[in-house]
Design a protein around this motif. Sequence first.
Motif, short mmCIF file in Angstrom:
data_model
loop_
_atom_site.label_atom_id
_atom_site.label_comp_id
_atom_site.label_asym_id
_atom_site.label_seq_id
_atom_site.Cartn_x
_atom_site.Cartn_y
_atom_site.Cartn_z
N LEU A 231 0.83 -1.21 0.00
CA LEU A 231 0.00 0.00 0.00
C LEU A 231 0.86 1.25 0.00
CD1 LEU A 231 -2.70 -0.93 2.66
CD2 LEU A 231 -2.96 -0.96 0.17
N THR A 267 -8.86 7.39 -4.81
CA THR A 267 -7.66 6.71 -4.31
C THR A 267 -7.45 7.00 -2.83
OG1 THR A 267 -6.62 6.76 -6.49
CG2 THR A 267 -5.17 6.53 -4.60
N VAL A 271 -7.17 4.00 -0.17
CA VAL A 271 -5.91 3.77 0.55
C VAL A 271 -6.11 4.00 2.04
CG1 VAL A 271 -3.54 4.58 0.82
CG2 VAL A 271 -4.50 4.28 -1.47
N TYR A 287 -1.05 -3.90 -4.08
CA TYR A 287 -1.49 -2.63 -4.67
C TYR A 287 -0.83 -2.45 -6.02
CZ TYR A 287 -1.78 2.38 -5.62
OH TYR A 287 -2.00 3.59 -6.22
#
Length: 868
Positions: A231, A267, A271, A287
């Motif tokens: 991530l 996003t 996230v 990711y």
Amino acid sequence: MRFTVFGGVSARTGDRTTEFGPTRLGALLGVLLVDAGRVVSADELVERVLGDAPPPRARAMMQTWLTRLRHSLPGLVERDGAGYRVRVDPLEIDLHLFRHLVRTGRTTEALALAGRPLLSTLDTPWARQQRAGFADELLAARLDHVDARLAQDEHSALVPELQALAAERPLDERIAAQLIEALHGSGRAAEALRHFEIVRARLAAELGAEPSRHLATLHRRLQTASAPRQLPAAPKPFTGRALELAELDREPNGVVVITGTGGVGKTSLAVHWAHRVAARFPDGQLYVNLHGFGPSGAAVSPGDALLRFLSALDVPRAQVPHDLAGQSALLRDALADKRVLMLLDNATDADQIEPLLPRTPNAHVVITSRTTLHPAHSHALPLGLLPPDDARELLAARIGHDRARAEPDAVDTVVRRCARLPLALAVAGARAATQPEFPLATLADELADLDAFADDDDVTADLRSVFSHSCKALSPAALRLFRLLGLMPGSDISLAGAASLAGLDERETGTLLAELARANLLDEPEPGRFTCHDLLRDYAAELALAGERDEALHRLLDHLALTSVEAAVAYTPSRRRPATPEPAAGVVVHRFGTHEEALAWLMAEHPALMAAMPHGTATQTWLMGWSLADALDRQARYRDLLTSQQLAVAAVEQLDDADGLGRTLINLGRSLSRMRRPDEATAALHRAFDVYEGDPAGQAGVLLNIAMLTPDDRIAEALEHTRRGLALFEECGDSYGQANALTGLAWGHAKLGEYARTVEYAERAMRMWRAMDHLIGQAEAWDNLGMGHLGLGEHAKAAEAFTRSSEMFRLGGDLAHEAGAHEQLGDTHAAAGDAEPAREAWRKAVELRTEAGLPTDLVRAKLQAEGE
């Protein structure tokens, strides 16, 4: 006075040193110094100095030597009862100082003292016993020193030393644990876990034991730590989206698609939520930014994304199929029993995401996209503008809550004129934060022309107004760099690439990049690589001035092309460097010291190189294609290999460069063969042969490549191509080519069962490889000699050849071929009826194949057939 017993015995006073050398006097002094502080009897002195079978009158001889020693070093040796001792501070003796330094944790100083063997000039049973005992002390000190360096994060530097120690002491669990920790700390998690499996197998096979509790605990810890954590950093600040976060929480497994306009925060939401729930997915988080709405050529292909995921899951490259369906199936197998979270960011369409969906019970997938996607069994989560309160909070978090509370009307105006879009608020907030002395109302007034933001149907287009406002605050140099960054063909750029784009040095460019980052116009997702939101990038490209575009892009492509050549030559030193033009003014060209550095650069820049190739000059494009060929081939990125070579052929055809065209056609033939298109591969190679007309070395190289692509059921045909290549190499006096051809002939005749011919060709190749001091060439020649001698029933010669082959492949860092040599060594012992040496060699082959990530089933079957 200081004394030395490491190496020869010596005494030093001030600037004067007395070396005793291999004399009885030196031996006597050394024996007393080793036992400094205790009395050594006359009989012990005789045994230690003269051995356990002393000559007659040994005690009288010893008295004579003691007298001479007392005269040489007055006051040092004294009589004490029935024995003798030295009167000296033990810390004046290097051996005892070593032990003191180790006890006090000063291992660096201690190891510097012990550079030579203890009492190296004395060869008696006692002296040999002392050296053996001290070797254990020295090893313990070395390992203490390793522990200290591991604690200081010197993992990468320690790996070679620990690998050598582990090879010497394969059952030492402390060394094994240190090597595993060093490998893991160097980012080589898969190798670390494989080494544990190797050690566990050795302990079981040779001692019938399980790993110690410490080693097993370390393994469990690293297994957990090795789960992929891909991530990106969590967005800060993040505010609001409570309803959407709750909806994501309600979908613990399956597929969720977050959709919305550009800049709305898809996003950031994905996230932020992924970090919040990471603990629910203990087997890792995967990711990939698919760049579905970036510049042409920047989108990540499903195959490339699959390779990234499989690598993160430590799936060995050798096990990865060449086709997309096979890679997709392998990903499903790798995730079958794992609780993982997969975030597919910025997807463009179903074709891009379908191969990536694992469809396993415990895997959860979150997709972000500007378009509406409908994967099977998915849940849609549309994302609208931020609610007014959340938008105000986001702006306040960026500019400071006290400042926001002091001017609430100005906050409302900025929020309204930024259309409650997180991207616009981030950029506008960054502008305000860089000018804290300005009233916020001034910022709101400067945004007065942004009332069009009130029209939610056109918010993405109107983002340009916010970007324009922020750009006004940039220095002229930073604004110029921002404009030029819109021209980069890939999704991100390195510091050297940005410097080349701007025609500036790296230091000045770094300062300008930092200014852009502070203005929230640029991100640095990993050290030294820079990117920005695709809407910002589109805006930057619109700003680029006609007079600067072409020159800037040419500089960037020059940087990529010329640096890629440097990387390719460092990665494969045997490749002949192509002719390269002088770099344009302002272009940064990096060079590489190691194979690993070169490969890291090529793989980091691989997406940018692929995106850049269609935009380069003919020379730039073919150089980039040439440079990528070996790395993409060895990394099994065969689709990109084929695309790059097709582009390179089209480019080099525009140049008057027959050699470049021939070399590129050979690479194209190789890539077509990898993609299982044999007819097209053969056609490309035959065309290369025609291109090299009048160039015997070039045609010979093509013939060897044709031979390598010829199927095993047509060995005779492959041999004919190789013989023709050999004749051409001999015609032009190319020794390297001749040795390669002879190696191919030896291998081919072994496949046909013509073992005498195999030995003949292998011996000829060996002479040439030795003359060139070519390590891998010699390893291959030994391997062919082994096959020849084994086929002739000459088992002793075959065993010697395979042993030498394995040693040279090990020195050359070729695990796969080293494993093959050990397997064939086992076959040789088995053919000779030597069961235990055969099992030992096969066990080593299994160990090496495990370490290399290769299948072990066939070798294990041989072990089972021998009763293991």
